[in-house]
Design an enzyme around this catalytic site. Structure first.
Site, short mmCIF file in Angstrom:
data_model
loop_
_atom_site.label_atom_id
_atom_site.label_comp_id
_atom_site.label_asym_id
_atom_site.label_seq_id
_atom_site.Cartn_x
_atom_site.Cartn_y
_atom_site.Cartn_z
CD GLU A 161 4.39 -0.58 -0.55
OE1 GLU A 161 3.82 0.81 -0.48
OE2 GLU A 161 5.47 -1.04 -0.65
CD GLU B 69 7.81 -4.87 -5.07
OE1 GLU B 69 8.85 -3.53 -5.00
OE2 GLU B 69 6.66 -4.81 -4.81
C1 GLA Z 1 6.71 -0.22 -3.87
C2 GLA Z 1 5.62 -2.17 -4.82
C3 GLA Z 1 5.99 -1.60 -6.11
C4 GLA Z 1 5.93 -0.28 -6.36
C5 GLA Z 1 7.82 -0.10 -6.04
C6 GLA Z 1 8.02 1.04 -7.09
O1 GLA Z 1 7.90 -1.69 -3.63
O2 GLA Z 1 5.41 -2.64 -4.42
O3 GLA Z 1 4.44 -2.09 -6.50
O4 GLA Z 1 5.61 0.54 -7.09
O5 GLA Z 1 6.94 0.45 -4.86
O6 GLA Z 1 8.08 0.62 -8.13
#
Ligand code: GLA
Length: 572
Positions: free
Chosen positions: A374, A486
């Site tokens: 991020e 994710e």
């Molecule tokens: C982001 C992070 C993850 C996690 C999510 C929420 O996507 O990359 O590690 O913390 O937020 O669970």
């Protein structure tokens, strides 16, 4: 009928019977989702030979009876507080008594008054009723005399320590009853457990119709009642899931992970917050070198190796979930930032320590790292890198990303792929920023792939599949692998209709990954697709949205959802 205290341990009252792999359950396949016939459920091909007789051919959908789980709620305790407080008492100096004028049902209810602290409330010890490893339903009606957030919380004692965990919070208007109806997985090892109600104020409140039931676990759905997801997709890409301690300690969750997934990501446990050790860093006295605690890496990598599962390492560098002190003089929370030279050394040493430990101990288990998470800013108009609330940017500027990749390339095993991971990658702005930053790194061989987090909503245009596809192609054009890291689909409604919509949405994503991966000419190489959580109760979205969420492939009772069947079905 007398509605007061009844303890029904022996005469089990079956409140509901639902089936898991049963095709007649709500949310069974329909024409809208797929023109193909009802999914025929078959055991995992490589499953151990079973002693059960084979199932005779039948006109019915082929679900072996032994594999059609029956979920039974067995009532353990129920009271409507008509004669007694039934084991509920105060937590402090407040008064807990019966009140006849304000009951929801029956002749009276529990009345909590004289509260001097928010945590004052009505508490009942349920240690003797509950068993570690089982799933419970808890219901109650609560009314506060003023507007309040009303909490159902647990208090647990284990040896000398005591812990309090929020189970559910509901917002109540003054004088109006709110209804709690909760599924609770009891997977904390503890000597005692009590439930209590409290509010975020000191107002009087009332409780009525408390009920505790256990969901019988003897009949939990057998994971092998449908094909393994990982085996189904093994020719295309790895199938991963984000897990935490619960998924390896709870045998039912562990069984699902082992059966359906060949990759895991720890949701939190490999983040710098969990690996960096402040006191040991201070004690070490080396301003350029923080201390690392490898315990979590051992726990999860050992478990993964034992179960023949590979691990995505998430994440070496992130502006979030990284201790403040890591960036500050003397490893002190409140000191000034260190110089950029010292910070670069700290970064190098951290990456070196983690990668070296992994090379020495788990070279065969880890297959890739999220090196940086991020780091791109969301909009246009700045230098492209996240510069707000980002101590990496504050100390090292926009080069922190490049540096992290240089160090990771230097110290990670050549067998481990290095990823840049981000959310919102389907937006044109984010896509461009990632491409701009990674172009040189890719040309220099410092990065191997882009992780597209893919936390999305239920709407079919979020993201539009054309944008999503454009991003996958843009990253692939740099010669990089793509991983979906994710994936989850936020949804606060588990009605039959919404579960069909969820399945449609998952199918849309998986069909896109499949078609891109299967086309030899488009240069796309998707190497893993990871879902961010196993069962709905474990989703991070429950915590952030304030409402129960149903974004994942498995229900909280471990049964597979329609979306799971449907993404298996598209490969058949
Ligand atoms: C982001 C992070 C993850 C996690 C999510 C929420 O996507 O990359 O590690 O913390 O937020 O669970």
């Amino acid at each position: 009928m007398k509605k007061s205290f009844c303890l029904l341990l022996s005469a089990a009252l079956i409140l509901s019977v639902l089936s898991g792999c049963d095709q007649s359950k709500p949310g069974a396949p329909d024409a809208e989702l797929s023109p193909t016939p009802v999914l025929t459920v078959s055991p995992k091909p490589s499953a151990e030979p079973s002693a059960e007789p084979s199932v005779e051919p039948s006109a019915e959908p082929s679900v072996a009876p032994s594999k059609a789980p029956v979920k039974q709620e067995v009532l353990l305790f129920e009271t409507s507080f008509d004669e007694f407080t039934d084991g509920f008492g105060p937590r402090g100096s407040e008064t807990v008594e019966l009140a006849s004028e304000d009951s929801k049902d029956g002749s009276s209810c529990l009345f909590v008054t004289n509260r001097t602290e928010n945590w004052n409330g009505a508490q009942k010890d349920v240690t003797d009723l509950m068993e570690y490893g089982k799933t419970y339903k808890i219901a109650a009606d609560v009314k506060c005399s003023e507007n309040a957030s009303i909490n159902l919380t647990t208090e647990m004692h284990s040896g000398d320590s005591v812990s309090y965990s929020a189970v559910k919070t509901l917002n109540g208007n003054a004088g109006e009853w709110v209804h709690f109806d909760i599924t609770y997985n009891f997977f904390t090892e503890t000597d005692t457990i009590a439930f209590y109600f409290e509010t975020d104020n000191k107002a009087d409140f009332y409780v009525d119709n408390f009920k505790l039931a256990v969901i019988e676990t003897s009949s939990v759905e057998d994971p092998a009642c449908r094909p393994s997801l990982a085996e189904t997709y093994q020719d295309l890409f790895k199938i991963g899931v984000a897990i935490g301690p619960d998924e390896i300690k709870n045998p039912k969750k562990a069984a699902l992970v082992k059966y359906h997934f060949n990759s895991i990501t720890t949701g939190n446990e490999f983040k710098p917050d969990y690996l960096l050790a402040q006191q040991a860093s201070k004690d070490g006295g080396d301003e350029e070198h923080a201390a690392v605690n490898f315990k979590n890496i051992d726990t999860f990598c050992t478990w993964a190796r034992e179960n023949n599962i590979q691990v995505r390492f998430h994440t070496l560098v992130w502006h979030n979930q990284t201790p403040k002190w890591f960036f500050r003089e003397g490893f002190d929370n409140n000191a000034d930032y260190v110089s950029s030279d010292v910070m670069a050394k700290r970064l190098e040493n951290y990456i070196k320590d983690v990668c070296t430990y992994i090379n020495d101990n788990y070279e065969d288990v880890i297959y890739c790292y999220d090196v940086v998470n991020e780091a791109m800013s969301d909009g246009y108009g700045d230098d492209g890198v996240r510069n707000e609330e980002n101590p990496w940017y504050d100390t090292l500027g926009r080069d922190y990303i490049r540096k992290a990749f240089e160090y990771a390339r230097k110290y990670a095993s050549p067998n481990h792929k290095l990823f840049y991971n981000d959310y919102g990658c389907s937006s044109a702005a984010k896509r461009q920023r990632i491409v701009d930053y990674l172009t040189d790194l890719a040309a220099e061989g410092l990065v191997d792939g882009v992780g597209m987090q893919s936390h999305y909503g239920i709407s079919l245009n979020d993201p539009a599949s054309i944008d999503y596809k454009l991003s996958i192609k843009a990253f692939s054009n740099l010669g990089l692998e793509v991983q979906i890291t994710e994936l989850d689909i936020g949804l606060d409604d588990n009605s039959e209709q919404k579960m069909k919509q969820l399945a449609t949405r998952y199918v849309e994503f998986f069909k896109l990954y499949k078609s891109l991966q299967e086309d030899p000419d488009n240069g796309v190489n998707i190497t893993a697709v990871t879902v961010w959580g196993l069962t709905d109760d474990g989703s991070w979205l429950n915590g952030t949205s304030g409402t129960d969420q149903y974004p994942l492939l498995f229900n909280s009772d471990y049964s597979g959802k329609l979306c799971l069947d449907k993404i298996i079905e598209i490969m058949q």
